[in-house]
Write a protein that holds these residues in place. Structure first.
Motif, PDB file in Angstrom:
ATOM      1  N   UNK A   1       0.826  -1.202   0.000  1.00  0.00           N
ATOM      2  CA  UNK A   1       0.000   0.000   0.000  1.00  0.00           C
ATOM      3  C   UNK A   1       0.861   1.254   0.000  1.00  0.00           C
ATOM      4  N   UNK A   2       0.219   2.400  -0.274  1.00  0.00           N
ATOM      5  CA  UNK A   2       0.913   3.680  -0.184  1.00  0.00           C
ATOM      6  C   UNK A   2       1.496   3.847   1.214  1.00  0.00           C
ATOM      7  N   UNK A   3       2.663   4.428   1.287  1.00  0.00           N
ATOM      8  CA  UNK A   3       3.363   4.731   2.541  1.00  0.00           C
ATOM      9  C   UNK A   3       3.942   3.495   3.230  1.00  0.00           C
ATOM     10  N   UNK A   4       3.797   2.309   2.667  1.00  0.00           N
ATOM     11  CA  UNK A   4       4.432   1.131   3.255  1.00  0.00           C
ATOM     12  C   UNK A   4       5.946   1.269   3.199  1.00  0.00           C
ATOM     13  N   UNK A   5       6.603   0.744   4.223  1.00  0.00           N
ATOM     14  CA  UNK A   5       8.064   0.662   4.275  1.00  0.00           C
ATOM     15  C   UNK A   5       8.391  -0.817   4.169  1.00  0.00           C
TER      16      UNK A   5
ATOM     17  N   UNK B   1      12.620 -11.806  -5.766  1.00  0.00           N
ATOM     18  CA  UNK B   1      12.969 -11.003  -6.940  1.00  0.00           C
ATOM     19  C   UNK B   1      11.792 -10.907  -7.906  1.00  0.00           C
ATOM     20  N   UNK B   2      11.038 -11.990  -8.031  1.00  0.00           N
ATOM     21  CA  UNK B   2       9.902 -12.006  -8.948  1.00  0.00           C
ATOM     22  C   UNK B   2       8.839 -10.978  -8.570  1.00  0.00           C
ATOM     23  N   UNK B   3       8.769 -10.622  -7.293  1.00  0.00           N
ATOM     24  CA  UNK B   3       7.775  -9.640  -6.838  1.00  0.00           C
ATOM     25  C   UNK B   3       7.978  -8.297  -7.523  1.00  0.00           C
ATOM     26  N   UNK B   4       9.228  -7.930  -7.743  1.00  0.00           N
ATOM     27  CA  UNK B   4       9.540  -6.597  -8.260  1.00  0.00           C
ATOM     28  C   UNK B   4       8.898  -6.348  -9.618  1.00  0.00           C
ATOM     29  N   UNK B   5       8.793  -7.376 -10.431  1.00  0.00           N
ATOM     30  CA  UNK B   5       8.185  -7.224 -11.757  1.00  0.00           C
ATOM     31  C   UNK B   5       6.736  -6.776 -11.674  1.00  0.00           C
ATOM     32  N   UNK B   6       6.062  -7.113 -10.570  1.00  0.00           N
ATOM     33  CA  UNK B   6       4.636  -6.791 -10.432  1.00  0.00           C
ATOM     34  C   UNK B   6       4.374  -5.557  -9.578  1.00  0.00           C
ATOM     35  N   UNK B   7       5.415  -4.937  -9.047  1.00  0.00           N
ATOM     36  CA  UNK B   7       5.213  -3.753  -8.213  1.00  0.00           C
ATOM     37  C   UNK B   7       4.696  -2.589  -9.062  1.00  0.00           C
ATOM     38  N   UNK B   8       3.699  -1.896  -8.522  1.00  0.00           N
ATOM     39  CA  UNK B   8       3.210  -0.700  -9.217  1.00  0.00           C
ATOM     40  C   UNK B   8       2.951   0.450  -8.253  1.00  0.00           C
ATOM     41  N   UNK B   9       3.530   0.350  -7.058  1.00  0.00           N
ATOM     42  CA  UNK B   9       3.320   1.379  -6.049  1.00  0.00           C
ATOM     43  C   UNK B   9       4.602   2.191  -5.877  1.00  0.00           C
TER      44      UNK B   9
END
Length: 256
Positions: free
Chosen positions: A93-97, A107-115
């Motif tokens: 979510x927004x503002x998550x650290x 590493x595979x998560x990064x491809x789907x990040x859009x925040x």
């Protein structure tokens, strides 16, 4: 079918049934009886199952001493990891650290990040480069680099982590076991993971179904200290031990 894939099918069958016959495996996998017997001998010698007359039985848990390099691991269960990563990325979510652990599943998560409103911290060299390439606010901890995983590990890395507190952390593991917890093969890597879990409000372990009932040398967290995101899990004991999300239906896993 590659030997690695065929032997993984054998282990998957054992995970479901606890015992299998050579005849059952021939019918299920579609190879010759002699091939199945050779695979059972190899898996027995590797400590992955117990070979018995006419078939094999599952071990109560499997101990794994080593690990594959990054390139090899990136090709193992790649489609399953992809679906796990897609689900994990949607949790940010927004503002998550956010801490993203080194490893192929994470590493595979990064491809789907859009925040782009979240802040990302990592100990993975490749992970940091990919996050920067997407224009995200990124920090990388310092310390010794472990070549086989391309991860920052060790005491210096732990000290680097001590200034952070995370809302969410995505962590990889070599093994998941109800009694032995989450484990890895390296004491310095375990120290990093242990500190990540300690400093995160919620920790998500990203692991495909092959990691269940595996035990490696160093425990970094107990089973209830993290949630698990997996493709599927056939073992009810894990579903009652902690929060577990299956992103795929078990009866569809062979069609992915």
């Amino acid at each position: 079918m590659l030997t690695q894939d065929r032997q993984r099918r054998i282990l998957d069958e054992l995970a479901q049934k606890k015992s299998v016959t050579v005849t059952e495996l021939v019918e299920e996998i579609g190879v010759s009886e002699s091939t199945i017997r050779r695979d059972l001998v190899a898996l027995d010698k590797a400590g992955r199952l117990s070979k018995v007359h006419g078939g094999a039985t599952a071990l109560e848990h499997e101990f794994v001493a080593g690990e594959y390099d990054v390139n090899t691991k990136s090709k193992m269960n790649a489609k399953e990891k992809d679906e796990i990563a897609r689900y994990a990325a949607a949790l940010i979510n927004d503002q998550d650290y956010v801490f993203i652990d080194a490893g192929t599943s994470t590493e595979a998560v990064i491809s789907y990040l859009n925040n782009d409103k979240a802040t990302y911290v990592t100990n993975g060299i490749v992970h940091a480069k990919k996050l920067i390439a997407k224009g995200y606010k990124t920090y990388m901890i310092g310390g010794r680099v472990k070549p086989v995983t391309e991860a920052v590990v060790g005491a210096e890395g732990v000290r680097s982590l001590m200034k952070y507190n995370f809302t969410k952390a995505f962590v990889g593991t070599n093994g998941i076991h109800k009694e032995f917890g989450y484990t890895t093969v390296d004491v310095e890597e375990a120290a990093i993971k242990r500190e990540i879990v300690k400093r995160s409000y919620v920790t998500y372990i990203l692991a495909d179904h092959t990691k269940f009932d595996l035990v490696t040398a160093i425990r970094f967290a107990d089973i209830e200290e993290a949630c698990i995101i997996t493709d599927y899990c056939t073992k009810e004991k894990y579903k009652t031990a902690t929060v577990l999300k299956e992103v795929l239906k078990h009866d569809l896993h062979s069609d992915i």
